[in-house]
Design an enzyme around this catalytic site. Structure first.
Site, PDB file in Angstrom:
ATOM      1  N   SER A 141       0.843  -1.197   0.000  1.00  0.00           N
ATOM      2  CA  SER A 141       0.000   0.000   0.000  1.00  0.00           C
ATOM      3  C   SER A 141       0.878   1.247   0.000  1.00  0.00           C
ATOM      4  O   SER A 141       2.007   1.228   0.488  1.00  0.00           O
ATOM      5  CB  SER A 141      -0.921   0.003   1.219  1.00  0.00           C
ATOM      6  OG  SER A 141      -1.840   1.081   1.160  1.00  0.00           O
ATOM      7  N   ASP A 142       0.323   2.323  -0.545  1.00  0.00           N
ATOM      8  CA  ASP A 142       1.035   3.593  -0.525  1.00  0.00           C
ATOM      9  C   ASP A 142       0.018   4.718  -0.522  1.00  0.00           C
ATOM     10  O   ASP A 142      -1.076   4.595  -1.093  1.00  0.00           O
ATOM     11  CB  ASP A 142       1.947   3.737  -1.747  1.00  0.00           C
ATOM     12  CG  ASP A 142       2.919   4.890  -1.590  1.00  0.00           C
ATOM     13  OD1 ASP A 142       3.907   4.730  -0.829  1.00  0.00           O
ATOM     14  OD2 ASP A 142       2.697   5.945  -2.200  1.00  0.00           O
ATOM     15  N   GLN A 143       0.384   5.805   0.143  1.00  0.00           N
ATOM     16  CA  GLN A 143      -0.506   6.963   0.229  1.00  0.00           C
ATOM     17  C   GLN A 143       0.257   8.233  -0.112  1.00  0.00           C
ATOM     18  O   GLN A 143       1.375   8.445   0.361  1.00  0.00           O
ATOM     19  CB  GLN A 143      -1.096   7.081   1.630  1.00  0.00           C
ATOM     20  CG  GLN A 143      -2.071   8.253   1.773  1.00  0.00           C
ATOM     21  CD  GLN A 143      -2.589   8.394   3.194  1.00  0.00           C
ATOM     22  OE1 GLN A 143      -1.876   8.906   4.053  1.00  0.00           O
ATOM     23  NE2 GLN A 143      -3.795   7.916   3.449  1.00  0.00           N
TER      24      GLN A 143
END
Length: 208
Positions: A78-80
């Site tokens: 995941s990445d934000q």
């Protein structure tokens, strides 16, 4: 997002390709046994890369990098990226940078682009999803910004705000169809990707 269906029995092991305590705490809500492995991925944005492209590329890159080392496991990456008018706002790292970020965002709407990818090398499964959270910041005074940062010190959070804590007082409004996305892992989309990969949290023996 593009997806490949599994072609064989899905592995039992589940790995979160992250050392983020926020993502770890969120994934624990699904009550599945899992391990955490740090992805060896350069997170530097590419020249001209839009925030949404950064988030989706890195989420998949993290999952793939760890999956190649653990080919029998199902791996979540995941990445934000905080997106202000098409410009990426990353983790501030320092108090000075956090002040700059919050001053730039006050009275503005920021889109938090949170991407998740699930990969299993042995079964051939690979799929991604994106959650976009629109966050409207209040017209914050310099004193409010300083007081908030003194109390919470959110220097490891994209956009310098922790909505699960005092940071909620910075905000006027949050619009999202996946509530945990703002914290760092969109659990509705993650649960759906895990179902597609063959690991349904509602059909798996839960942790005690």
């Amino acid at each position: 997002m593009h997806a490949h269906s599994p072609t064989s029995t899905v592995a039992k092991a589940l790995i979160l390709a992250s050392t983020s305590r926020y993502r770890k705490e969120l994934l624990e809500r699904l009550r599945l046994p899992f391990g955490c492995v740090a992805p060896e991925v350069d997170e530097t944005p590419l020249p001209g890369e839009a925030p949404v492209q950064v988030a989706t590329r890195l989420a998949l890159a993290k999952a793939l990098e760890v999956a190649r080392r653990h080919p029998e496991a199902i791996v979540i990456g995941s990445d934000q990226v905080a997106d202000l008018d098409g410009h990426s706002i990353g983790k501030p790292g320092t108090h000075v940078r956090a002040v700059e970020q919050l001053r730039a965002m006050r009275g503005r709407t920021v889109v938090f682009q949170t991407a998740v990818a699930v990969v299993c090398i042995s079964s051939g499964f690979s799929s991604q999803a994106l959650a976009q959270v629109q966050v409207r910041f209040r017209e914050l005074s310099d004193a409010e910004i300083e007081n908030y940062l003194h109390h919470e010190q959110p220097y490891d959070c994209a956009g310098s705000a922790k909505s699960e804590g005092l940071g909620i007082a910075l905000l006027e409004r949050i619009d999202s169809d996946d509530p945990t996305a703002l914290i760092g892992l969109p659990l509705i989309r993650t649960a759906e990707l895990l179902r597609q990969a063959g690991m349904n949290p509602l059909c798996h023996p839960p942790l005690p």
